[in-house]
Design a protein around this motif. Structure first.
Motif, PDB file in Angstrom:
ATOM      1  N   GLU A   1      -8.644  -4.522  -0.483  1.00 50.61           N
ATOM      2  CA  GLU A   1      -9.425  -5.755  -0.420  1.00 50.61           C
ATOM      3  C   GLU A   1      -8.540  -7.000  -0.338  1.00 50.61           C
ATOM      4  O   GLU A   1      -8.978  -8.028   0.175  1.00 50.61           O
ATOM      5  N   SER A   2      -7.311  -6.896  -0.844  1.00 46.74           N
ATOM      6  CA  SER A   2      -6.408  -8.050  -0.816  1.00 46.74           C
ATOM      7  C   SER A   2      -5.614  -8.134   0.486  1.00 46.74           C
ATOM      8  O   SER A   2      -4.888  -9.106   0.708  1.00 46.74           O
ATOM      9  N   CYS A   3      -5.739  -7.129   1.343  1.00 48.10           N
ATOM     10  CA  CYS A   3      -5.000  -7.131   2.613  1.00 48.10           C
ATOM     11  C   CYS A   3      -5.529  -8.212   3.555  1.00 48.10           C
ATOM     12  O   CYS A   3      -6.747  -8.426   3.630  1.00 48.10           O
ATOM     13  N   PRO A   4      -4.645  -8.862   4.289  1.00 41.74           N
ATOM     14  CA  PRO A   4      -5.111  -9.749   5.362  1.00 41.74           C
ATOM     15  C   PRO A   4      -5.917  -8.951   6.385  1.00 41.74           C
ATOM     16  O   PRO A   4      -5.710  -7.745   6.541  1.00 41.74           O
ATOM     17  N   GLU A   5      -6.814  -9.602   7.066  1.00 38.78           N
ATOM     18  CA  GLU A   5      -7.702  -8.923   8.011  1.00 38.78           C
ATOM     19  C   GLU A   5      -6.925  -8.099   9.042  1.00 38.78           C
ATOM     20  O   GLU A   5      -7.320  -6.983   9.389  1.00 38.78           O
ATOM     21  N   ASN A   6      -5.812  -8.649   9.532  1.00 42.20           N
ATOM     22  CA  ASN A   6      -5.072  -7.960  10.587  1.00 42.20           C
ATOM     23  C   ASN A   6      -4.285  -6.744  10.089  1.00 42.20           C
ATOM     24  O   ASN A   6      -3.701  -6.000  10.879  1.00 42.20           O
ATOM     25  N   GLU A   7      -4.234  -6.543   8.767  1.00 47.22           N
ATOM     26  CA  GLU A   7      -3.508  -5.392   8.214  1.00 47.22           C
ATOM     27  C   GLU A   7      -4.449  -4.318   7.660  1.00 47.22           C
ATOM     28  O   GLU A   7      -4.002  -3.244   7.235  1.00 47.22           O
ATOM     29  N   ARG A   8      -5.733  -4.572   7.669  1.00 46.19           N
ATOM     30  CA  ARG A   8      -6.674  -3.658   7.006  1.00 46.19           C
ATOM     31  C   ARG A   8      -6.791  -2.312   7.720  1.00 46.19           C
ATOM     32  O   ARG A   8      -6.934  -1.278   7.069  1.00 46.19           O
TER      33      ARG A   8
ATOM     34  N   PHE B   1      -7.806   9.205 -12.452  1.00 47.38           N
ATOM     35  CA  PHE B   1      -8.438   9.269 -11.138  1.00 47.38           C
ATOM     36  C   PHE B   1      -9.036   7.912 -10.772  1.00 47.38           C
ATOM     37  O   PHE B   1      -8.818   7.387  -9.677  1.00 47.38           O
ATOM     38  N   ASP B   2      -9.815   7.341 -11.691  1.00 45.46           N
ATOM     39  CA  ASP B   2     -10.454   6.053 -11.420  1.00 45.46           C
ATOM     40  C   ASP B   2      -9.431   4.925 -11.345  1.00 45.46           C
ATOM     41  O   ASP B   2      -9.573   3.997 -10.546  1.00 45.46           O
ATOM     42  N   TYR B   3      -8.395   5.005 -12.199  1.00 46.59           N
ATOM     43  CA  TYR B   3      -7.344   3.988 -12.161  1.00 46.59           C
ATOM     44  C   TYR B   3      -6.689   3.960 -10.782  1.00 46.59           C
ATOM     45  O   TYR B   3      -6.497   2.890 -10.190  1.00 46.59           O
ATOM     46  N   LYS B   4      -6.352   5.129 -10.266  1.00 48.16           N
ATOM     47  CA  LYS B   4      -5.732   5.183  -8.933  1.00 48.16           C
ATOM     48  C   LYS B   4      -6.666   4.600  -7.886  1.00 48.16           C
ATOM     49  O   LYS B   4      -6.242   3.759  -7.066  1.00 48.16           O
ATOM     50  N   MET B   5      -7.923   5.016  -7.888  1.00 47.36           N
ATOM     51  CA  MET B   5      -8.865   4.532  -6.889  1.00 47.36           C
ATOM     52  C   MET B   5      -9.027   3.022  -6.969  1.00 47.36           C
ATOM     53  O   MET B   5      -9.025   2.322  -5.947  1.00 47.36           O
ATOM     54  N   GLU B   6      -9.166   2.498  -8.171  1.00 47.04           N
ATOM     55  CA  GLU B   6      -9.406   1.059  -8.323  1.00 47.04           C
ATOM     56  C   GLU B   6      -8.187   0.235  -7.908  1.00 47.04           C
ATOM     57  O   GLU B   6      -8.335  -0.859  -7.345  1.00 47.04           O
ATOM     58  N   GLU B   7      -6.988   0.747  -8.170  1.00 46.28           N
ATOM     59  CA  GLU B   7      -5.779   0.053  -7.715  1.00 46.28           C
ATOM     60  C   GLU B   7      -5.721   0.012  -6.187  1.00 46.28           C
ATOM     61  O   GLU B   7      -5.398  -1.023  -5.590  1.00 46.28           O
ATOM     62  N   LEU B   8      -6.030   1.138  -5.538  1.00 44.72           N
ATOM     63  CA  LEU B   8      -5.943   1.194  -4.079  1.00 44.72           C
ATOM     64  C   LEU B   8      -7.070   0.398  -3.419  1.00 44.72           C
ATOM     65  O   LEU B   8      -6.853  -0.241  -2.387  1.00 44.72           O
ATOM     66  N   ILE B   9      -8.243   0.424  -4.023  1.00 43.46           N
ATOM     67  CA  ILE B   9      -9.346  -0.401  -3.499  1.00 43.46           C
ATOM     68  C   ILE B   9      -8.989  -1.877  -3.597  1.00 43.46           C
ATOM     69  O   ILE B   9      -9.208  -2.653  -2.660  1.00 43.46           O
ATOM     70  N   ARG B  10      -8.424  -2.277  -4.746  1.00 43.29           N
ATOM     71  CA  ARG B  10      -8.028  -3.676  -4.927  1.00 43.29           C
ATOM     72  C   ARG B  10      -6.992  -4.076  -3.880  1.00 43.29           C
ATOM     73  O   ARG B  10      -7.056  -5.165  -3.304  1.00 43.29           O
ATOM     74  N   LEU B  11      -6.032  -3.181  -3.626  1.00 46.75           N
ATOM     75  CA  LEU B  11      -4.998  -3.467  -2.624  1.00 46.75           C
ATOM     76  C   LEU B  11      -5.613  -3.612  -1.232  1.00 46.75           C
ATOM     77  O   LEU B  11      -5.260  -4.526  -0.478  1.00 46.75           O
TER      78      LEU B  11
ATOM     79  N   MET C   1       0.820  -1.216   0.000  1.00 47.57           N
ATOM     80  CA  MET C   1       0.000   0.000   0.000  1.00 47.57           C
ATOM     81  C   MET C   1       0.850   1.262   0.000  1.00 47.57           C
ATOM     82  O   MET C   1       0.588   2.200  -0.768  1.00 47.57           O
ATOM     83  N   ASP C   2       1.871   1.318   0.840  1.00 42.38           N
ATOM     84  CA  ASP C   2       2.730   2.503   0.898  1.00 42.38           C
ATOM     85  C   ASP C   2       3.348   2.800  -0.465  1.00 42.38           C
ATOM     86  O   ASP C   2       3.351   3.942  -0.938  1.00 42.38           O
ATOM     87  N   TYR C   3       3.902   1.757  -1.070  1.00 41.38           N
ATOM     88  CA  TYR C   3       4.570   1.921  -2.365  1.00 41.38           C
ATOM     89  C   TYR C   3       3.566   2.326  -3.447  1.00 41.38           C
ATOM     90  O   TYR C   3       3.841   3.206  -4.267  1.00 41.38           O
ATOM     91  N   ALA C   4       2.404   1.701  -3.438  1.00 42.29           N
ATOM     92  CA  ALA C   4       1.396   2.005  -4.453  1.00 42.29           C
ATOM     93  C   ALA C   4       0.951   3.463  -4.362  1.00 42.29           C
ATOM     94  O   ALA C   4       0.834   4.156  -5.379  1.00 42.29           O
ATOM     95  N   ILE C   5       0.698   3.948  -3.150  1.00 46.79           N
ATOM     96  CA  ILE C   5       0.278   5.340  -2.969  1.00 46.79           C
ATOM     97  C   ILE C   5       1.357   6.287  -3.485  1.00 46.79           C
ATOM     98  O   ILE C   5       1.080   7.248  -4.212  1.00 46.79           O
ATOM     99  N   GLU C   6       2.606   5.998  -3.124  1.00 48.07           N
ATOM    100  CA  GLU C   6       3.707   6.871  -3.577  1.00 48.07           C
ATOM    101  C   GLU C   6       3.821   6.882  -5.094  1.00 48.07           C
ATOM    102  O   GLU C   6       3.924   7.942  -5.729  1.00 48.07           O
TER     103      GLU C   6
END
Length: 302
Positions: free
Chosen positions: A185-192, A173-183, A145-150
Motif C-alpha cells: 500500500e505504501s508503494c508508489p503507483e508505478n512500482e505496484r 502468519f498475520d504479522y507477515k501478511m500485514e507487513e507485506l500488505i502495508r508495504l 519489498m524484496d528485503y521484507a519478504i526475505e
C-alpha cells in the motif's frame, strides 16, 4: 564502569557526553553490560538510555523495549514479562532492534550478523523483558519489498527452530501478511505491479509448504483474502479490481472493532450505574439515614 555500549555505523559521528556510555563501531568492541544498536538517523537521548539501563538492571532484564507502542491500551506496564506469558502478543509491539536496549551476554557468538535476524535471535532466546513509556522512539518499518519478504521468511524459520510454539507461529502468519500488505500500500503507483509480482512469487511458494494448511486456517479472513487475490489472479489488473472488495472487508472490520469498543464502554457505564444504585439504596436503608431524617426535613423548611 561502562553501563551502555552504543554501536554506530562507520558514517555516524555520534559522541557520548556521559562517561557511563561508550560509542563503538562494532559489537565485538562493546564492553558495556547492555548494548544499543543506533541508526544514523536516531536522535539519541543518552539520559534516557541510562534510565532504561537502570530499569533493566533493577529487574534483571534480558532486553527492554524503549517504547510501549502496541502494548495493551489502558493497562499498566509491568516491570517484567517472560516469553511464555507474552507469546503471540509480540506482533503487536515494536519489533525493531533499534528500539531495544539488550543485555550484552544475551547476544551469543552464533547469532546472525544481520540486525533484523539478530533481533529475533534475541527475542526468541531471551526470557525476561519489559517496556519503557517513551513515544519519541517511533517504530521503524520495512521499506523494501524484496528485503521484507526475505527477512520475514527467514524469521519464520527461526521461530520454528527456536520454539515450536503453536500460538506464536499462528500470530506470525498475520504479522507477515500485514507487513507485506502495508508495504504494498505504501508503494508508489508505478512500482505496484512489480510488488504484486514479488508477492505472487512468494505466496505461490507458500501454497506448497507443509505448514500452508495452518496458515490458511489460522490467519484472519481479510489477510487470507488478500493472499488469495495475489495468488489466484491472472494479472495485475485483475488483482487491482479484486482489491476493491478487500478494502470493503477492511472497512467492515474497522466498523466491527469500533462497535466492539462502544459495547465495552456501554457495559462499563451500566456497571457503574448499577453500583451507584446499590450505594444509593444502601444509604437510604441505613440506620443513620433514618435517624437524621427529621433534621433534613427541618432544613428543607428553613
Amino acid at each position: 564502569m561502562i553501563k551502555v555500549s552504543v554501536i554506530i555505523s562507520e558514517d555516524d559521528n555520534t559522541k557520548s557526553k556521559i562517561e557511563d556510555i561508550e560509542i563503538v563501531k562494532s559489537l565485538k568492541d562493546a564492553s558495556g553490560q547492555y548494548v544499543y544498536f543506533k541508526d544514523i538517523e536516531d536522535d539519541l537521548d543518552f539520559n534516557f538510555l541510562i534510565e532504561a539501563y537502570a530499569k533493566a538492571t533493577d529487574n534483571n532484564l534480558d532486553y527492554i523495549v524503549l517504547n510501549s507502542h502496541g502494548l495493551y491500551e489502558d493497562v499498566e506496564i509491568k516491570n517484567t514479562y517472560d516469553f511464555d506469558e507474552f507469546n503471540g502478543n509480540y506482533f503487536t509491539v515494536d519489533l525493531n532492534i533499534r528500539s531495544k536496549l539488550i543485555r550484552r551476554s544475551v547476544i551469543k557468538d552464533d547469532f546472525s550478523d544481520n540486525l533484523d535476524l539478530l533481533n529475533w535471535d534475541v527475542i526468541l532466546s531471551a526470557n525476561k523483558f519489559s517496556f519503557m513509556e517513551n513515544d519519541d522512539f517511533k517504530p521503524q518499518k520495512y521499506c523494501n519489498m524484496d528485503y521484507a519478504i526475505e527477512m520475514l521468511n527467514r524469521m519464520t524459520q527461526k521461530i520454528i527452530d527456536y520454539r515450536s510454539t503453536v500460538k506464536l507461529n499462528f500470530n506470525f502468519f498475520d504479522y507477515k501478511m500485514e507487513e507485506l500488505i502495508r508495504l504494498y500500500e505504501s508503494c508508489p503507483e508505478n512500482e505496484r505491479e512489480n510488488s504484486y509480482l514479488q508477492l505472487k512469487e512468494d505466496f505461490t511458494k507458500m501454497i506448497f509448504h507443509k505448514r500452508f494448511t495452518s496458515f490458511s486456517v489460522n490467519t484472519t479472513v481479510k489477510n487470507k483474502y488478500f493472499f488469495d487475490c495475489v495468488v489466484y489472479t491472472r494479472d495485475f489488473k485483475e488483482f487491482e479490481d479484486l482489491l476493491e472488495e478487500y478494502y470493503i472487508m477492511v472497512d467492515v472490520e474497522e466498523i466491527r472493532q469500533e462497535n466492539k469498543v462502544i459495547k465495552m464502554e456501554n457495559a462499563h457505564i451500566q456497571r457503574q450505574i448499577r453500583t451507584l444504585k446499590t450505594m444509593n439504596r444502601n444509604i437510604l436503608n441505613s440506620k443513620s439515614w433514618s435517624i437524621t431524617k427529621p433534621l433534613r426535613d427541618v432544613k428543607r423548611l428553613m
